[in-house]
Design a protein around this motif. Structure first.
Motif, PDB file in Angstrom:
ATOM      1  N   PHE A  66     -68.342  -8.325  43.030  1.00 47.40           N
ATOM      2  CA  PHE A  66     -69.299  -8.463  41.928  1.00 47.40           C
ATOM      3  C   PHE A  66     -70.735  -8.381  42.436  1.00 47.40           C
ATOM      4  N   TRP A  67     -71.046  -9.171  43.467  1.00 49.90           N
ATOM      5  CA  TRP A  67     -72.420  -9.189  43.975  1.00 49.90           C
ATOM      6  C   TRP A  67     -72.783  -7.877  44.661  1.00 49.90           C
ATOM      7  N   GLY A  68     -71.799  -7.239  45.296  1.00 49.24           N
ATOM      8  CA  GLY A  68     -72.060  -5.940  45.901  1.00 49.24           C
ATOM      9  C   GLY A  68     -72.425  -4.902  44.863  1.00 49.24           C
ATOM     10  N   LEU A  69     -71.666  -4.854  43.772  1.00 51.88           N
ATOM     11  CA  LEU A  69     -71.967  -3.926  42.682  1.00 51.88           C
ATOM     12  C   LEU A  69     -73.288  -4.281  42.006  1.00 51.88           C
ATOM     13  N   PHE A  70     -73.558  -5.584  41.902  1.00 47.62           N
ATOM     14  CA  PHE A  70     -74.812  -6.020  41.282  1.00 47.62           C
ATOM     15  C   PHE A  70     -76.012  -5.561  42.115  1.00 47.62           C
ATOM     16  N   PHE A  71     -75.984  -5.844  43.427  1.00 43.00           N
ATOM     17  CA  PHE A  71     -77.103  -5.455  44.286  1.00 43.00           C
ATOM     18  C   PHE A  71     -77.237  -3.938  44.374  1.00 43.00           C
ATOM     19  N   GLY A  72     -76.107  -3.226  44.428  1.00 41.72           N
ATOM     20  CA  GLY A  72     -76.156  -1.772  44.480  1.00 41.72           C
ATOM     21  C   GLY A  72     -76.748  -1.175  43.219  1.00 41.72           C
ATOM     22  N   SER A  73     -76.341  -1.716  42.072  1.00 36.07           N
ATOM     23  CA  SER A  73     -76.866  -1.225  40.794  1.00 36.07           C
ATOM     24  C   SER A  73     -78.346  -1.563  40.644  1.00 36.07           C
ATOM     25  N   MET A  74     -78.736  -2.765  41.076  1.00 38.10           N
ATOM     26  CA  MET A  74     -80.140  -3.157  41.009  1.00 38.10           C
ATOM     27  C   MET A  74     -81.005  -2.259  41.881  1.00 38.10           C
ATOM     28  N   ALA A  75     -80.521  -1.974  43.100  1.00 44.96           N
ATOM     29  CA  ALA A  75     -81.279  -1.110  44.011  1.00 44.96           C
ATOM     30  C   ALA A  75     -81.459   0.275  43.417  1.00 44.96           C
ATOM     31  N   LEU A 123     -77.814  -5.067  51.355  1.00 47.08           N
ATOM     32  CA  LEU A 123     -76.864  -6.125  51.002  1.00 47.08           C
ATOM     33  C   LEU A 123     -75.614  -5.544  50.350  1.00 47.08           C
ATOM     34  N   ALA A 124     -75.803  -4.573  49.467  1.00 50.39           N
ATOM     35  CA  ALA A 124     -74.681  -3.976  48.748  1.00 50.39           C
ATOM     36  C   ALA A 124     -73.715  -3.287  49.696  1.00 50.39           C
ATOM     37  N   LEU A 125     -74.251  -2.564  50.677  1.00 51.37           N
ATOM     38  CA  LEU A 125     -73.397  -1.798  51.586  1.00 51.37           C
ATOM     39  C   LEU A 125     -72.548  -2.701  52.483  1.00 51.37           C
ATOM     40  N   ARG A 126     -72.938  -3.971  52.609  1.00 50.09           N
ATOM     41  CA  ARG A 126     -72.126  -4.921  53.368  1.00 50.09           C
ATOM     42  C   ARG A 126     -70.933  -5.428  52.552  1.00 50.09           C
ATOM     43  N   MET A 127     -70.984  -5.271  51.228  1.00 53.22           N
ATOM     44  CA  MET A 127     -69.990  -5.883  50.357  1.00 53.22           C
ATOM     45  C   MET A 127     -69.079  -4.889  49.651  1.00 53.22           C
ATOM     46  N   ILE A 128     -69.514  -3.632  49.507  1.00 51.69           N
ATOM     47  CA  ILE A 128     -68.732  -2.664  48.739  1.00 51.69           C
ATOM     48  C   ILE A 128     -68.506  -1.404  49.559  1.00 51.69           C
ATOM     49  N   SER A 129     -67.554  -0.583  49.106  1.00 51.23           N
ATOM     50  CA  SER A 129     -67.206   0.648  49.804  1.00 51.23           C
ATOM     51  C   SER A 129     -68.198   1.755  49.468  1.00 51.23           C
ATOM     52  N   MET A 170     -58.439 -16.377  48.424  1.00 52.75           N
ATOM     53  CA  MET A 170     -58.881 -15.127  49.057  1.00 52.75           C
ATOM     54  C   MET A 170     -59.255 -14.086  48.011  1.00 52.75           C
ATOM     55  N   MET A 171     -58.402 -13.949  46.987  1.00 48.75           N
ATOM     56  CA  MET A 171     -58.671 -12.970  45.936  1.00 48.75           C
ATOM     57  C   MET A 171     -59.944 -13.316  45.173  1.00 48.75           C
ATOM     58  N   LYS A 172     -60.134 -14.624  44.965  1.00 46.90           N
ATOM     59  CA  LYS A 172     -61.335 -15.072  44.257  1.00 46.90           C
ATOM     60  C   LYS A 172     -62.589 -14.723  45.048  1.00 46.90           C
ATOM     61  N   ASP A 173     -62.553 -14.953  46.367  1.00 49.29           N
ATOM     62  CA  ASP A 173     -63.698 -14.622  47.211  1.00 49.29           C
ATOM     63  C   ASP A 173     -63.967 -13.121  47.201  1.00 49.29           C
ATOM     64  N   PHE A 174     -62.884 -12.346  47.227  1.00 55.23           N
ATOM     65  CA  PHE A 174     -63.034 -10.889  47.241  1.00 55.23           C
ATOM     66  C   PHE A 174     -63.720 -10.417  45.960  1.00 55.23           C
ATOM     67  N   ASN A 175     -63.290 -10.941  44.810  1.00 52.90           N
ATOM     68  CA  ASN A 175     -63.884 -10.543  43.539  1.00 52.90           C
ATOM     69  C   ASN A 175     -65.358 -10.942  43.470  1.00 52.90           C
ATOM     70  N   LYS A 176     -65.670 -12.093  44.031  1.00 49.16           N
ATOM     71  CA  LYS A 176     -67.061 -12.540  44.053  1.00 49.16           C
ATOM     72  C   LYS A 176     -67.907 -11.603  44.911  1.00 49.16           C
TER      73      LYS A 176
END
Length: 300
Positions: free
Chosen positions: A10-19, A242-248, A1-7
């Motif tokens: 990571f992708w949420g921050l990546f997509f948010g930063s890219m956007a 995509l980012a807003l679905r994964m990060i706060s 569960m923790m591994k999935d959360f970190n993944k």
């Protein structure tokens, strides 16, 4: 569960930063494209291409969603405010001011959102939010007071125009929340973008010159339009969704700092704009204020 959360994080921050980064690059590229066309035609071209891209990404969702006439009217009015007022003010303002200054003003959007929401009693304004607003505007004053030259009057006009565009976008953010909650972000964004693009075409036809030379761009000019419409347009909004679905919201606020940062860097690299220490201090104040605002919202 923790591994999935970190993944997911990571992708949420990546997509948010890219956007955010793509949006910042778009500010500098707008300045590169402006000498070849007028701001009204350029705004229409960019957001028309963006509309086509979003429809391609979201066709299935769009076909499944039906809005009542009353709500569709609200979406259309908000779309004219956001997707006409914001791009026209931004593009027109960039004829007078720099990419870095525009990025700083753009970063204050969450601050204007809080001010508007508090004015209409949609959100409560507490001490933390009020302090953040003061910090943000202090940072803006510091940043915009640097790099003024003999053309300071024109530069300030550009800053004011971009501020007006940011306020237009903030109005959409405040009043579209309920609609997005009921129908989802993609249908609301596409329907509002459609009304904004149609209105922008009328503005471009009346005040620009799309049929009298403004579409006679060079190969470089059309490349700039492509960058604005696809990577810094449709892809930017898709990544942000995509980012807003994964990060706060707080984590998204941190990512939004890449927008003015990349606008500053792209302006320096592509346009030779100067960066001063005072400008960077103001930039840090604005980003800090945005993060504090999001933390305050999360704790309510």
């Amino acid at each position: 569960m923790m591994k999935d959360f970190n993944k997911s994080l990571f992708w949420g921050l990546f997509f948010g930063s890219m956007a955010s980064g793509l949006g910042g690059v778009g500010i500098a590229v707008t300045r590169l494209a402006l000498p070849e066309t007028d701001p009204f035609t350029l705004s229409f071209l960019r957001w028309f291409i963006m509309l086509l891209g979003l429809v391609a990404f979201s066709t299935s969702t769009l076909l499944k969603t039906r809005l009542p006439i009353k709500d569709l009217l609200k979406v259309n009015l908000l779309g004219i405010a956001y997707f006409s007022g914001f791009p026209i003010c931004l593009t027109f303002g960039l004829e007078f001011t720099t990419s870095g200054r525009a990025g700083i003003v753009f970063a204050t959007m969450p601050v204007w959102t809080i001010i508007i929401a508090s004015f209409f009693q949609i959100e409560k304004l507490n001490v933390t939010k009020f302090t953040s607003i003061l910090l943000a505007f202090g940072g803006v004053v510091l940043s915009l007071s640097s790099n003024l030259s003999d053309n300071s009057g024109q530069i300030l006009i550009g800053d004011i125009l971009i501020t007006a565009g940011v306020i237009s976008a903030s109005i959409f953010t405040v009043f579209a929340k309920g609609l997005i909650k009921n129908y989802g972000s993609q249908p609301v964004m596409i329907y509002s973008l459609l009304s904004g693009v149609v209105f922008m075409f009328l503005i471009a036809f009346l005040f620009g010159s799309p049929f009298a030379g403004s579409l006679d761009l060079s190969l470089n000019g059309w490349f700039y339009v492509f960058i604005l419409g696809v990577p810094s347009g449709a892809l930017m909004i898709y990544f942000w969704g995509l980012a807003l679905r994964m990060i706060s919201p707080t984590q998204a606020a941190i990512c939004s700092g890449f927008n003015p940062l990349t606008a500053i860097l792209a302006g320096t690299i592509l346009l030779g704009e100067e960066i001063t220490s005072l400008f960077l201090i103001g930039f840090l104040c604005v980003i800090s204020a945005v993060i504090v605002l999001q933390v305050a919202n999360k704790n309510e």
